[in-house]
Design a protein around this motif. Structure first.
Motif, PDB file in Angstrom:
ATOM      1  N   GLY A  15      -6.014  14.565   4.219  1.00  0.00           N
ATOM      2  CA  GLY A  15      -5.179  13.391   3.980  1.00  0.00           C
ATOM      3  C   GLY A  15      -4.470  12.891   5.221  1.00  0.00           C
ATOM      4  O   GLY A  15      -3.437  12.240   5.132  1.00  0.00           O
ATOM      5  N   MET A  73       0.832  -1.205   0.000  1.00  0.00           N
ATOM      6  CA  MET A  73       0.000   0.000   0.000  1.00  0.00           C
ATOM      7  C   MET A  73       0.867   1.256   0.000  1.00  0.00           C
ATOM      8  O   MET A  73       0.528   2.261  -0.613  1.00  0.00           O
ATOM      9  CB  MET A  73      -0.915   0.030   1.239  1.00  0.00           C
ATOM     10  N   ARG A  91      -0.834   5.643   2.988  1.00  0.00           N
ATOM     11  CA  ARG A  91      -2.176   5.270   2.520  1.00  0.00           C
ATOM     12  C   ARG A  91      -2.819   4.330   3.534  1.00  0.00           C
ATOM     13  O   ARG A  91      -4.003   4.391   3.774  1.00  0.00           O
ATOM     14  CB  ARG A  91      -2.096   4.583   1.157  1.00  0.00           C
ATOM     15  N   LEU A  92      -1.994   3.443   4.091  1.00  0.00           N
ATOM     16  CA  LEU A  92      -2.481   2.560   5.156  1.00  0.00           C
ATOM     17  C   LEU A  92      -1.503   2.633   6.315  1.00  0.00           C
ATOM     18  O   LEU A  92      -0.393   2.134   6.212  1.00  0.00           O
ATOM     19  CB  LEU A  92      -2.584   1.104   4.652  1.00  0.00           C
ATOM     20  N   TRP A 151      -7.824   6.841  11.031  1.00  0.00           N
ATOM     21  CA  TRP A 151      -7.819   5.509  11.652  1.00  0.00           C
ATOM     22  C   TRP A 151      -7.985   5.599  13.160  1.00  0.00           C
ATOM     23  O   TRP A 151      -8.678   4.787  13.765  1.00  0.00           O
ATOM     24  CB  TRP A 151      -6.527   4.763  11.295  1.00  0.00           C
ATOM     25  N   THR A 198      -4.320  10.339   7.278  1.00  0.00           N
ATOM     26  CA  THR A 198      -4.854   8.982   7.399  1.00  0.00           C
ATOM     27  C   THR A 198      -4.762   8.443   8.813  1.00  0.00           C
ATOM     28  O   THR A 198      -5.662   7.758   9.277  1.00  0.00           O
ATOM     29  CB  THR A 198      -4.119   8.036   6.450  1.00  0.00           C
TER      30      THR A 198
END
Lengths: 310, 281
Positions: A273, A31, A81-82, A279, A275
Motif C-alpha cells: 500500500g 480521493m 489513495r492518490l 507513483w 502509493t
C-alpha cells in the motif's frame, strides 16, 4: 526552430500540463477525504457529519465540499489513495538524490537494473529484426512464410508469455538480466521486422530500374539504395520497439522477483500500500521511456540530416 | 534421436517445398499465398513436437503441442470463463469506454486550435509511456474485479485514440472546408458529412493499435490481483503451480481472441473506408 514557432506550441502545452496538475491537486481532495476526516476527528477537529459510520456511504465529493478544514491534510498523508504531485516529486528526489545509487532503496539502482535489461533486449531484438528483414526482402520463400506470422504476432498479447519464460528459464538456472532481456528482445523484434521490411521495400520501381541500368549487383543495390532508403522507417520502428522493450522488462520483473527493478518497485508498492512509491516508480518508468525515445530521436535527426533527408 | 533427425528432415523438406511454391509456376496464386505460411507454421509445430519428444524434454518445462491441444480440449469451460472475465468484461468494456472518452475530448479539442496544439504533443508523449504501470494503482482504487481491468484498458487506449482522432479530424484540406462553407453547412454538418468520414483511416489505425493494447492491459492488470478467474490470473497462478500446459492453453486463447478482435476491426474498416487508396484493389 525559431522563437515564434516554439511559442506556438510551448504556451498551449504548458497550459495543458498546468491544467492537469491543477486537476490532480483537486482530485486528491475527494480521493483522500475520508481518511483525512478520520484523522482530523481523532485530533478533535469538528467535521460534518461526525462518525465513520455516518460517512461510509456518502459521496466523497460531497464530503470534500462540506469539510474544507481537512483539505490541507489530503495533500500530506503518508499512504494516500492518490498522492499529490509534490509528494511524488519529493519521493523521487528522496530516492534518487538522497540515498547512495548502489543502495536497494535508491530508485537509480532499480532504474539501472531495468534499463540494462531493456537495452540488452532491445539491441538483441532490433538486431535480429533487422537481419530477418534483410532475409525477407531477398528471399521470396522467407517473405511468404514468415511475414504473415510477423504481422499476425503484432495483434496478439505476446506479453502474456512473460511469466512463463521467467519460470522456465529459472528452472534451467538462468536468472537475473537474461530472462528479462529475452522478453524485451521478443517485444521489440516484431515491430522492427515489419518496419524494416517496409523501409527496405520503399524504393520504387523507378529507383530499382535506375540501379539496373547502372548494372548494379544485388549487394550494391542493397547498400546504396535499399539500406539508406529504409532509414526513416527503421528509426520510426526503433522508437516503437524501445518503448515496447521497456514495457516488456517491467512486466518481466513482476514475477521475476529478486527484489530489483522498477517493475518490482511497482509490485512491492502495491503489496504494501505504498502509493507514493508506486507513483514514483511509475514516473521513473515514464522518464526512462521518454529518455530512450529522445535518444533515438536525436540519433534519427542527426543521421537523417547527414543523409540529406531531413 | 531418430525423432530429432526426423525433425531436421521435415524442416528441409518443408522449406524446399516452400521455396518451390514461392518461386515456381504457382507463385502468384491466392492458394499459394495461403499455403506457404500455413506450411511454415505447421512445420514449426511438428518440429516442436518431435524435438521435445526426441530429446526427452520434460513436459512440465516445455509441453508438446499435442499435450497443449489436449489440455485446451479438456478445459474448455475454464478457458471460456476466463475469456468472458478478461476479454468481454475487462478488455472490451474498457475499450469502448476509452474510445468514447477519447472521441469526446478530441471533438472538444477540435473546436479550439489552442487546446489542440496543447493536447496533441502531451497525448503523443503519454501514448509512448509504459501506461500499463498504472495497473497497480487502478487495481487499488477499483478493486480486484473486472472494473479495475477496464479502467487500465481505458487509460491505455485513451491516448493513442485521442492522438489519432485529433490528427484525423485535421485531414481535410482548406479547399474542402471552404466548399462546405459555400454550401452554408453548419459546423456539425461539416463534421458529420465531411471531416469525420475523412478521419476514418486515422481512427481505424488507432482502433487497431488499441485492440492489442486493450488485451495486454486487461491481462497484465490481472497479475496485480484478480478474482479467481481471468486469463492473466490463470497464467500467473498456473505458472506458480508449474502447470505450463494450462499457461500455453491460455496463451492460445489470448492469441486467438487478439487476432479475431483485430480481424473484425479490419473488416469493419474495409466497409467504412472503402474509398481510401489502401483499401482499393
Amino acid at each position: 526552430m525559431d522563437g515564434v514557432a516554439a511559442m506556438k506550441w510551448f504556451l498551449p502545452v504548458l497550459s495543458v500540463v498546468a491544467a492537469i496538475v491543477v486537476f490532480w491537486y483537486l482530485a486528491c481532495v475527494p480521493m483522500n477525504v475520508k481518511f483525512a476526516m478520520m484523522t482530523a476527528e481523532r485530533q478533535g477537529v469538528v467535521v460534518s457529519p461526525e462518525g465513520v459510520q455516518a460517512r461510509r456511504d456518502m459521496s466523497a465529493i460531497l464530503l470534500a465540499v462540506r469539510n474544507p478544514v481537512v483539505w490541507a491534510d489530503t495533500w500530506t498523508q503518508d499512504k494516500p489513495r492518490l498522492p499529490a504531485p509534490h509528494q511524488v516529486v519529493a519521493e523521487l528526489w528522496k530516492t534518487t538524490a538522497e540515498v547512495k545509487p548502489t543502495s536497494k532503496r535508491s530508485l537509480v539502482f532499480h532504474a539501472w537494473v531495468t534499463l540494462s535489461a531493456t537495452l540488452a533486449g532491445f539491441v538483441i531484438g532490433a538486431g535480429a529484426g533487422i537481419i530477418l528483414a534483410v532475409g525477407i526482402v531477398h528471399s521470396r520463400a522467407m517473405d511468404m512464410s514468415v511475414m504473415p506470422w510477423a504481422i499476425a504476432s503484432q495483434t496478439i498479447p505476446i506479453l502474456a508469455i512473460a511469466p512463463m519464460i521467467i519460470v522456465v528459464l529459472n528452472s534451467f538456472g538462468v536468472q537475473g538480466l537474461l530472462p528479462k532481456a529475452i522478453i524485451s528482445a521478443y517485444l521489440s523484434f516484431f515491430p522492427v521486422v515489419v518496419g524494416m521490411v517496409k523501409g527496405l521495400r520503399s524504393p520504387g520501381p523507378m529507383d530499382l530500374d535506375q540501379m539496373r541500368t547502372w548494372s548494379a549487383t544485388r549487394a550494391q543495390t542493397f547498400w546504396k539504395l535499399r539500406l539508406p532508403a529504409s532509414a526513416p522507417y527503421l528509426f520510426a520502428s526503433l522508437k516503437i520497439g524501445v518503448a515496447s522493450s521497456l514495457v516488456g522488462t517491467i512486466v518481466a520483473e513482476l514475477p521475476a522477483g529478486g527484489g530489483q527493478g522498477l517493475g518490482f518497485r511497482l509490485l512491492s508498492g502495491s503489496y504494501y500500500g505504498q502509493t507514493v512509491q508506486i507513483w514514483a516508480a511509475l514516473f521513473a518508468t515514464a522518464i526512462l521511456a521518454a529518455g530512450l525515445v529522445a535518444i533515438i530521436s536525436g540519433i534519427e535527426r542527426g543521421t537523417l540530416k547527414r543523409m540529406g533527408l531531413a | 534421436m531418430t525423432l530429432v533427425i526426423a525433425a531436421f528432415v521435415l524442416w528441409a523438406l518443408a522449406w524446399w517445398c516452400n521455396v518451390w511454391l514461392a518461386n515456381g509456376p504457382a507463385r502468384d496464386m491466392a492458394a499459394t499465398r495461403l499455403a506457404v505460411p500455413l506450411i511454415f507454421g505447421l512445420t514449426l509445430l511438428a518440429i516442436w513436437e518431435l524435438v521435445v519428444r526426441g530429446l526427452g524434454v520434460s513436459m512440465v518445462i516445455l509441453p508438446a503441442p499435442s499435450v497443449i491441444a489436449e489440455k485446451i480440449s479438456t478445459s474448455l469451460p475454464i478457458l471460456w470463463t476466463d475469456f468472458v472475465q478478461t476479454f468481454i468484461k475487462g478488455a472490451l468494456s474498457g475499450y469502448l469506454i476509452g474510445i468514447a472518452a477519447a472521441f469526446v475530448v478530441a471533438v472538444i479539442a477540435d473546436r479550439s486550435s489552442f487546446l489542440r496544439r496543447g493536447l496533441l504533443p502531451v497525448g503523443s508523449f503519454v501514448a509512448a509511456m509504459p501506461i500499463v504501470g498504472t495497473a497497480p494503482i487502478l487495481v487499488m482504487w477499483y478493486g480486484f474485479d473486472w472494473q479495475s481491468k477496464a479502467a487500465v484498458v481505458v487509460v491505455m487506449v485513451f491516448f493513442p485514440m485521442l492522438v489519432n482522432i485529433t490528427a484525423g479530424l485535421q485531414e481535410t484540406t482548406n479547399m474542402q472546408r471552404d466548399q462546405m462553407k459555400t454550401w452554408a453547412a453548419s459546423y456539425w454538418q461539416g463534421f458529420w458529412k465531411m471531416r469525420l468520414p475523412a478521419a476514418m483511416p486515422f481512427i481505424f489505425n488507432g482502433l487497431k493499435i488499441s485492440s492489442t493494447l486493450a488485451l495486454i492491459g486487461a491481462i497484465v492488470a490481472e497479475f496485480f490481483g484478480s478474482p479467481i478467474s481471468g486469463m492473466g490470473f490463470r497464467i500467473s497462478t498456473s505458472v506458480g503451480q508449474l502447470a505450463l500446459d494450462m499457461v500455453w492453453a491460455e496463451i492460445f486463447v489470448a492469441a486467438l481472441s487478439g487476432s479475431v478482435f483485430y480481424g473484425v476491426i479490419a473488416l469493419i474498416e474495409r466497409g467504412v473506408t472503402f474509398w481510401h487508396p489502401s483499401q482499393r484493389k
